[in-house]
Design an enzyme around this catalytic site. Structure first.
Site, PDB file in Angstrom:
ATOM      1  N   LYS B  26      -2.197  13.373  25.225  1.00 45.12           N
ATOM      2  CA  LYS B  26      -2.390  14.820  25.176  1.00 45.12           C
ATOM      3  C   LYS B  26      -1.828  15.483  26.421  1.00 45.12           C
ATOM      4  O   LYS B  26      -1.148  16.505  26.346  1.00 45.12           O
ATOM      5  CB  LYS B  26      -3.893  15.099  25.027  1.00 45.12           C
ATOM      6  CG  LYS B  26      -4.200  16.348  24.268  1.00 45.12           C
ATOM      7  CD  LYS B  26      -5.701  16.429  23.958  1.00 45.12           C
ATOM      8  CE  LYS B  26      -6.048  15.663  22.698  1.00 45.12           C
ATOM      9  NZ  LYS B  26      -7.446  15.179  22.706  1.00 45.12           N
ATOM     10  N   ARG B  96     -10.984  17.945  27.714  1.00 50.95           N
ATOM     11  CA  ARG B  96     -10.703  16.972  26.639  1.00 50.95           C
ATOM     12  C   ARG B  96     -10.331  15.627  27.239  1.00 50.95           C
ATOM     13  O   ARG B  96      -9.636  15.552  28.242  1.00 50.95           O
ATOM     14  CB  ARG B  96      -9.499  17.414  25.798  1.00 50.95           C
ATOM     15  CG  ARG B  96      -9.715  18.556  24.877  1.00 50.95           C
ATOM     16  CD  ARG B  96      -8.421  18.800  24.102  1.00 50.95           C
ATOM     17  NE  ARG B  96      -8.607  19.791  23.067  1.00 50.95           N
ATOM     18  CZ  ARG B  96      -8.396  21.102  23.243  1.00 50.95           C
ATOM     19  NH1 ARG B  96      -7.991  21.553  24.409  1.00 50.95           N
ATOM     20  NH2 ARG B  96      -8.604  21.943  22.241  1.00 50.95           N
ATOM     21  N   GLY B 105     -14.164   6.844  19.558  1.00 50.19           N
ATOM     22  CA  GLY B 105     -15.164   6.518  20.566  1.00 50.19           C
ATOM     23  C   GLY B 105     -15.010   7.330  21.832  1.00 50.19           C
ATOM     24  O   GLY B 105     -15.915   7.392  22.648  1.00 50.19           O
ATOM     25  N   MET B 107     -14.513  10.665  24.300  1.00 50.25           N
ATOM     26  CA  MET B 107     -15.261  11.922  24.314  1.00 50.25           C
ATOM     27  C   MET B 107     -14.499  13.048  23.636  1.00 50.25           C
ATOM     28  O   MET B 107     -13.287  13.180  23.766  1.00 50.25           O
ATOM     29  CB  MET B 107     -15.614  12.321  25.746  1.00 50.25           C
ATOM     30  CG  MET B 107     -16.793  13.260  25.789  1.00 50.25           C
ATOM     31  SD  MET B 107     -17.022  14.016  27.397  1.00 50.25           S
ATOM     32  CE  MET B 107     -15.906  15.414  27.263  1.00 50.25           C
ATOM     33  N   ARG B 340       2.489  18.172  17.402  1.00 47.48           N
ATOM     34  CA  ARG B 340       2.699  16.721  17.289  1.00 47.48           C
ATOM     35  C   ARG B 340       3.394  16.441  15.967  1.00 47.48           C
ATOM     36  O   ARG B 340       3.435  17.303  15.082  1.00 47.48           O
ATOM     37  CB  ARG B 340       1.362  15.984  17.334  1.00 47.48           C
ATOM     38  CG  ARG B 340       0.405  16.431  16.259  1.00 47.48           C
ATOM     39  CD  ARG B 340      -0.980  15.831  16.436  1.00 47.48           C
ATOM     40  NE  ARG B 340      -1.936  16.614  15.641  1.00 47.48           N
ATOM     41  CZ  ARG B 340      -3.253  16.501  15.740  1.00 47.48           C
ATOM     42  NH1 ARG B 340      -3.787  15.654  16.587  1.00 47.48           N
ATOM     43  NH2 ARG B 340      -4.054  17.230  14.992  1.00 47.48           N
ATOM     44  N   HIS B 457      -6.244 -17.122 -11.183  1.00 44.39           N
ATOM     45  CA  HIS B 457      -5.358 -17.082 -12.351  1.00 44.39           C
ATOM     46  C   HIS B 457      -5.069 -15.645 -12.765  1.00 44.39           C
ATOM     47  O   HIS B 457      -3.919 -15.241 -12.965  1.00 44.39           O
ATOM     48  CB  HIS B 457      -6.024 -17.868 -13.490  1.00 44.39           C
ATOM     49  CG  HIS B 457      -5.232 -17.882 -14.761  1.00 44.39           C
ATOM     50  ND1 HIS B 457      -5.498 -17.042 -15.814  1.00 44.39           N
ATOM     51  CD2 HIS B 457      -4.164 -18.613 -15.126  1.00 44.39           C
ATOM     52  CE1 HIS B 457      -4.641 -17.273 -16.788  1.00 44.39           C
ATOM     53  NE2 HIS B 457      -3.815 -18.230 -16.397  1.00 44.39           N
ATOM     54  N   SER B 774      13.034 -22.844   2.082  1.00 45.77           N
ATOM     55  CA  SER B 774      12.348 -21.612   1.728  1.00 45.77           C
ATOM     56  C   SER B 774      10.895 -21.768   2.157  1.00 45.77           C
ATOM     57  O   SER B 774      10.199 -22.667   1.699  1.00 45.77           O
ATOM     58  CB  SER B 774      12.457 -21.376   0.220  1.00 45.77           C
ATOM     59  OG  SER B 774      11.777 -20.199  -0.114  1.00 45.77           O
ATOM     60  N   GLY B 776       7.288 -21.391   2.079  1.00 43.97           N
ATOM     61  CA  GLY B 776       6.204 -20.987   1.179  1.00 43.97           C
ATOM     62  C   GLY B 776       5.027 -20.628   2.056  1.00 43.97           C
ATOM     63  O   GLY B 776       4.150 -21.444   2.306  1.00 43.97           O
ATOM     64  N   CYS B 842       9.508 -17.149   0.796  1.00 49.43           N
ATOM     65  CA  CYS B 842       9.224 -16.724  -0.576  1.00 49.43           C
ATOM     66  C   CYS B 842       7.730 -16.572  -0.817  1.00 49.43           C
ATOM     67  O   CYS B 842       7.286 -16.444  -1.943  1.00 49.43           O
ATOM     68  CB  CYS B 842       9.862 -17.661  -1.595  1.00 49.43           C
ATOM     69  SG  CYS B 842       9.167 -19.313  -1.556  1.00 49.43           S
ATOM     70  N   TYR B 862      16.897 -14.531   4.724  1.00 46.15           N
ATOM     71  CA  TYR B 862      16.413 -13.547   3.744  1.00 46.15           C
ATOM     72  C   TYR B 862      14.905 -13.626   3.597  1.00 46.15           C
ATOM     73  O   TYR B 862      14.277 -14.593   4.030  1.00 46.15           O
ATOM     74  CB  TYR B 862      17.086 -13.767   2.381  1.00 46.15           C
ATOM     75  CG  TYR B 862      16.676 -15.037   1.699  1.00 46.15           C
ATOM     76  CD1 TYR B 862      15.533 -15.079   0.889  1.00 46.15           C
ATOM     77  CD2 TYR B 862      17.407 -16.210   1.872  1.00 46.15           C
ATOM     78  CE1 TYR B 862      15.138 -16.252   0.281  1.00 46.15           C
ATOM     79  CE2 TYR B 862      17.019 -17.394   1.264  1.00 46.15           C
ATOM     80  CZ  TYR B 862      15.878 -17.406   0.480  1.00 46.15           C
ATOM     81  OH  TYR B 862      15.466 -18.564  -0.116  1.00 46.15           O
TER      82      TYR B 862
END
Lengths: 886, 886
Positions: B26, B96, B105, B107, B340, B457, B774, B776, B842, B862
């Site tokens: 700020k 502020r 949290g 002030m 902002r 499933h 690849s 997994g 993948c 990739y």
């Protein structure tokens, strides 16, 4: 081809034992024996390098080596004053393969090479011994045809047996007369001609070159290649040994035999041997006649006997080990054909090693190295009498060692009743066991299951309480309704005697004589020797006071793994544990835990007291909770039946349905990878809290009694620092509170299992909170390979081993390449942060020699294994230190 | 304390946006706005460094900074020609907090600081506006008491509301009269005295120092510490901003409001704003009155309106982004309090980014970086109309995205019937689904299950076929017998309408208006921009022709994972597949496989044809076979019922018992770690052989039609080189034979998944045989952490996330520290042996931005993800390249 390799042929007198890679094991040994002046029939060795060259261009190499071979033969002809191919008094040879490491698939021996239709007559005349000459030729024809030409041996045996049969029912080979032998020879030659398409080769040189060629070829036959691939034996090539024949079949003044410098079955220092007169080659081993003893030899061949006795001492002294000697007596002259370190039983091995140290023959280190560490665990368990005549009914998985006989009973209640009230020896037979069966397991003398692997409930409990177990015997079909099991046609009814051998997995019908273990003085002496030699500490996996006593007895220096779940499974506790699991609120759960607390405290108190200040590593509750609950499918079936037969009240039904609901909530698709280990403690902190309270209350009470205690709290299944930190912070608080309330001084440690791959990967972080690492190599192996032990061993692992995809079961011998890599990483990272980090193994690998060697090499502080593996571990640890110093 | 830190106070005019760490977000922003010449109420900022110093010695630091603060105030007094604490015309402040990163949290704001019982009268007199003065004082009392002193706000609201209530039912705050305000003030002060035990502070300096102290303290309150720990925010400290007040509540010529430079909900380039006259602070956002529009402002405040419009253009041009501006009008003068980058909907974000590139305002790279990659996938699915008034019945796991409305049906047969014959939109509701339910899943518009996680499933099939799914909704109790489910008191009967939102996991009773996705021109333009920017290739996980079309539509450059098990589960194939599994001999199995072959071939043919020469990576059969079989418990229950009710013939019983036996044999304790992946192919090679035949026949036929095909065969679950080699050798033979029989040229590759920790550890060996890797990452995450996704997400993972043990679900965002470490190891080892080794992901992580960033950094070629994640992946891949170049 390099000039260095230009020498293809070594006379025995040119070699030495150090040239094993070049001359093969047999060739180097023959040279060595020649060097030390034994009466060895001389000969020469074609090198392994020649064999490798042979594969570049077989024909060319055969041409190159032929003159060298003929030169060597000339030297032998001079020495023995005989001619190879002579028609009267020919020099004959044996031809044998001999790779640097013995391996199956290699070409067998050919004896009496050099004989043909003509010279056999000359030999008969010259020796004045027709029977000898024709017997030798008959043997040569058979061996050459079988071994060199690959004609099936059965065809020859058939012919031979048909002649023996004519001589009477129990006729021996020596009952055959010369005319029989001549006719057999003709039939053999005809058979050869028919199978091969040409007559049996009559030229001795052809016979020899053919045989050498066959040996070289046998190096690359399919069986040999497979064996080498599976055993990771390099492509050394094989040597060929060509040796002058001596004849044990020259008449009753000749013979052949085998002798041991000490008794290979007991280890006693007494010379032992067997021989056959008028016999050749493998006749003693093949058992064609009953061999005679050394005592008989003393009568029959007194001079040879004295010479042999003298030689035996000389050889044992030279080789510093018990020798297994092959000899031949030709016309009263003793020839040594082979000497090697003799095979022996595990108990003989122990006695021989310890005796030889005492005799000053070998050092402690040599004694230890002479033992097959793995095999000595057999000395601790009952086994089936090797002399017993048994018929194996089926084969299961050997889950907990030892053999036992008892009556087959198909449920746990009846097992308990018969065992406790009628003092029967009962073998509990079940499709599988569940926590409900624990009382049956305790009451039984052993357990047999149709399903499950080495980590199934039955297996784990049986190993824990030291009872034999055979599990996963898929070929037995249990019929609980009719209370029997069948294997093929055989039916075993309830109450019938059976015998199971948990060491081998064998299942036998009826009672079988068992051999009891006997722990000899030498056994303990050997174990004591390891203490000065090994670096690794040895601890035990022990969950009960009985285990703890056993552990101390075998020399454990602490407990490396005390599993607390076993304590939860005791019959009187299970209902309370189940209540704890089913609790709907934290309060209900705490109430149940409050009841368990004094029981757990009692367990720890007893164990601590027995271990008298040695470290005791206690693992907090680890298994998935549903392991403590009944089987879901069975429960569903029960409820349905009660409903369909209207035999359940609404209230009872409600209760059952509540249970079903809880079980469903707790159900896990993959319990091994579910809510267990520290995840339990994070989900329900009150369980861990109760356990830590019990541990520290027990420890503090002992401290008050001035008994030292060293508890080490182990948090299982940690994968992240944050898990360890959360659990540890919470528990240390309780530990401190408890200690304060007793106002004692107590040293303790908090550490973790490394059993999740991720824990190894972030071991530097974890070591910032863990005071020790204990590698849970069972789980670590499962997670690293991505297969569960039960499912793997029951399904694809046997196929993997058979196809050679894996050389060893990774749950038995640690996978050093993969799992071991993670361990090394964890140690390096962990000690990078905490240099004095104590590291050990507490998986089953902690009792397996190759894994113990690895543990030594990667710098672990200790291994921990089941009490009965401690002797193995002590020896293996000492061996590891000796081996790796070298 | 270092001299460097001796400057604790920065006037706004001394700061700049680069000093964010020192001045907070700020403070830096206020400075920046001052620098560009906006009309900002001036003030000063206490630095974050001061806050950190404060924690060393709070009292001392407060004493040190007080003179600096007073100096700054003096400068402001001069500037504004007012005095802080003056009784007539006092300078008032807002206070502020302002940390470098916004966090909860901290002030809140205090406005109108400096007023007291005396000066409020002076202000009233000076401004001739009693209402303004007392309203401001009332507000200050309330804010200071709540924010600085921690008195609960409710007490003040109660007092305020009691006065409002006296004014009528719908009375607004502006309806309160001066006397009301004065009485409220007295009650507030009394409340303060009662709660705090001392009167409300009347000295402005005390008010200010108290407030500053409270801001510093709030940095270390529990909520802030927890948030920082969970979000790994360093201990920066917070700044404090003290700013001269301007007043929107000075009467009807004043006001306060918010304006956006573009429409934050559509992204349209049209200015948008809301304001309230005679209001202060958060009144607009708090919604105490209905705000007015920009059009109304043009009428009411024409001068201010023109000025604001001009400023908005200036600000957007300066910040190169859509701005969200807070302003206050005091007596007709416009002040800017904050500007902002404005929050916007995903679709607005896309439109704004693309428009700004076209306007030349930003580069392609900036446009791409402005997008929250993750959120744009929401644009592809139906969602619940945010304006709809809904009541959420229960919350399940969001397993497959999209919202859908339909009637609840409790079995698959009925689902299919109603859907196909009566054209109903059916949501299939089941405890869980099994392969038997696949026809129901296909026929439904979505699925809801009580059990199971994201890999159940139902979840896997639903994602595969792109239908919304909510699974594991444990709070719904399904009662299949009565065909209904209940949530607490609410009952949903079969046929009732429900709505499920697979994006959020919400379950709603009844029909709900849905919003349809609309893929705008700008959406596609943005995706096209990524192609020039990203390095990573993007492929799709696609199992069906429909998926393949979708993948191409979204811009995939190949298929990275084509799972073949889905093809096995189609309803008409399942019986054949079951026959294959139940086969007692290899012949029987082959017979069944021969029937599946043409079906599989057809699948591959279609997919290859659609992908027109782009690489298609096909994974050989992977899941445990029992996934294709019915539920064991259900089957046992069925058989028992049939038996107890005598409704089964002996022959039928025999058949059922056969099935039970097979299922028992196939049963695995931990199917995830059992007979699956390449282990299947090793155990029953004929399955793989059939699949490879089908792949190569399909490919060759297309080649014959001159259509290019690039098959890449992927062998799953490899952990050892020997596994890969065995399977590959056997399959390459079949591939070659097939290609030869068609006489075509075909390029193909054989590679492997890296999804077992061991595979990563021995990747150098594996790369000697694998032409691609690849990753997994789903399985790799499971095995590395040692927990299964289903069990973890259903049980302890929520607790882990709640307790902060893990920051993110590792099945959603890749665990870079652990799993990522294995991946880096594998790539390094693999490319060490095969430098051009193609590597990709993948797993589901292939579509998650932070994981894609990691994939980019570790040099993958990739990522592959489900078709609907491809837009996300393209943007995230481009962002990764931009981010990591910086």
């Amino acid at each position: 081809m390099s000039t260095e390799n230009d020498k293809h042929v070594y006379d025995f007198s040119e070699g030495k034992k150090e040239l094993k890679l070049l001359l093969g094991g047999k060739g180097a040994n023959l040279a060595e024996m020649t060097n030390i002046g034994l009466n060895i029939p001389q000969g020469f060795t074609l090198t392994t390098a020649t064999c490798l060259k042979y594969y570049e261009d077989p024909k060319k190499v055969m041409e190159i080596i032929k003159p060298e071979i003929l030169d060597a033969i000339t030297r032998l002809e001079k020495k023995y004053n005989k001619k190879f191919g002579d028609l009267k008094n020919p020099l004959l040879f044996s031809v044998r393969s001999g790779a640097p490491m013995s391996m199956p698939g290699m070409m067998d021996t050919v004896l009496n090479l050099g004989l043909n239709d003509e010279s056999v007559k000359g030999v008969a005349e010259e020796t004045n011994n027709d029977r000898f000459a024709y017997d030798s030729y008959r043997r040569f024809l058979q061996m050459f045809s079988d071994v060199v030409m690959g004609i099936e041996l059965d065809h020859f045996e058939e012919i031979l047996n048909s002649y023996k049969a004519k001589k009477g029912e129990d006729a021996k080979d020596t009952d055959l007369e010369v005319d029989d032998l001549k006719q057999i020879i003709e039939e053999y030659k005809a058979l050869y001609q028919k199978k091969i398409g040409s007559p049996f080769p009559q030229t001795p040189q052809d016979q020899l070159f053919h045989s050498i060629d066959a040996v070289f070829k046998s190096w690359n036959n399919k069986r040999a290649i497979t064996y080498r691939r599976m055993n990771k034996i390099p492509n050394y090539g094989t040597a060929v040994n060509v040796q002058v024949m001596v004849f044990g079949n020259k008449g009753w003044g000749s013979g052949t035999g085998v002798a041991f410098t000490r008794d290979p079955s007991t280890g006693e220092k007494r010379k032992f041997g067997e021989y056959l007169a008028n016999a050749q080659g493998e006749d003693v081993v093949a058992g064609i006649r009953t061999p005679k003893t050394m005592e008989e030899m003393k009568e029959e061949f007194p001079k040879v006997y004295d010479e042999l006795i003298g030689l035996m001492d000389k050889l044992e002294d030279h080789y510093k080990d018990m020798q297994d000697i092959e000899f031949t007596i030709e016309d009263g002259e003793l020839f040594i054909l082979q000497t090697r370190n003799g095979k022996r039983t595990p108990s003989a091995a122990v006695k021989i090693a310890v005796d030889m140290v005492k005799e000053g023959l070998i050092t402690k280190e040599q004694a230890i190295m002479s033992i097959n560490a793995d095999s000595i665990s057999d000395l601790l368990f009952k086994s089936i009498d090797p002399k017993a005549d048994i018929t194996v009914l089926a084969q299961g998985i050997n889950a907990s060692p030892g053999a036992v006989t008892g009556i087959a009973i198909f449920d746990s209640d009846k097992t308990e009743e018969l065992a406790t009230k009628e003092n029967k020896n009962v073998i509990l037979v079940r499709p599988q066991t569940k926590p409900d069966d624990v009382h049956g397991l305790y009451a039984s003398v052993g357990v047999l299951t149709q399903f499950g692997g080495k980590t199934s409930h039955a297996a784990v409990v049986a190993r824990g309480i030291g009872k034999p177990a055979v599990v996963g015997a898929q070929n037995i079909k249990i019929d609980l309704k009719n209370r029997q099991f069948t294997v093929g046609e055989t039916v075993v009814k309830e109450g019938d005697y059976i015998t199971i051998d948990g060491t081998t997995g064998k299942i036998i019908k009826g009672q079988v004589p068992l051999v009891f273990p006997e722990l000899t003085k030498e056994f303990n002496e050997l174990l004591d020797m390891t203490d000065d030699v090994k670096k690794l500490g040895i601890r035990a996996n022990a969950d009960t006071p009985t285990d703890a006593y056993k552990a101390l007895e075998f020399g454990a220096k602490g407990i490396g793994l005390c599993r607390t779940e076993h304590m939860f499974m005791a019959q009187e506790r299970l209902p309370v544990v189940q209540k704890m699991i089913m609790a709907k609120t934290t309060e209900e759960r705490k109430e149940a835990l409050d009841k368990i607390l004094p029981m757990q405290k009692g367990d720890f108190y007893d164990i601590f007291k027995i271990m008298k200040g040695l470290p005791v590593t206690i693992r907090l509750l680890d298994p998935p909770l549903h392991e403590f609950l009944p089987d879901y499918t069975e429960l569903m079936l029960e409820v349905q039946k009660l409903k369909l037969t209207n035999s359940i009240t609404d209230e009872e039904l409600k209760e059952k349905e509540d249970l079903i609901h809880t079980m469903r909530t707790l159900h896990e698709e993959n319990p091994m990878m579910g809510l267990r280990g520290c995840r339990l403690g994070i989900t329900w902190p009150e369980i861990n809290e109760m356990q830590v309270k019990a541990i520290f209350q027990a420890a503090c009470e002992l401290k008050k009694e001035n008994i030292d205690v060293k508890p080490e709290i182990m948090i299982p299944l940690v994968g992240m620092l944050s898990e360890l930190k959360l659990v540890k912070d919470q528990l240390i608080k309780i530990a401190k509170e408890t200690i304060e309330s007793y106002n004692v001084d107590l040293n303790y440690k908090f550490g973790t299992m490394i059993e999740i791959p991720r824990a190894a990967l972030v071991a530097d972080k974890i070591a910032s909170e863990a005071e020790f690492f204990s590698f849970g190599t069972n789980d670590l192996t499962q997670m690293t390979f991505g297969f569960s032990r039960d499912d793997a061993e029951g399904k694809f692992l046997p196929i993997y081993l058979e196809k050679g995809i894996m050389k060893e079961n990774p749950f038995e011998a640690l996978d050093q390449e993969g799992v071991g890599q993670l361990m090394q990483m964890a140690i390096k990272k962990g000690r990078g942060v905490r240099p004095d980090l104590k590291c050990g193994i507490c998986g089953e690998h902690g009792g397996e020699p190759s894994s113990i060697d690895f543990a030594h090499r990667i710098g672990l502080n200790y291994v921990s294994c089941s009490p009965y593996r401690i002797p193995v571990a002590r020896i293996a640890a000492a061996q590891a230190n000796i081996r790796n110093k070298e």
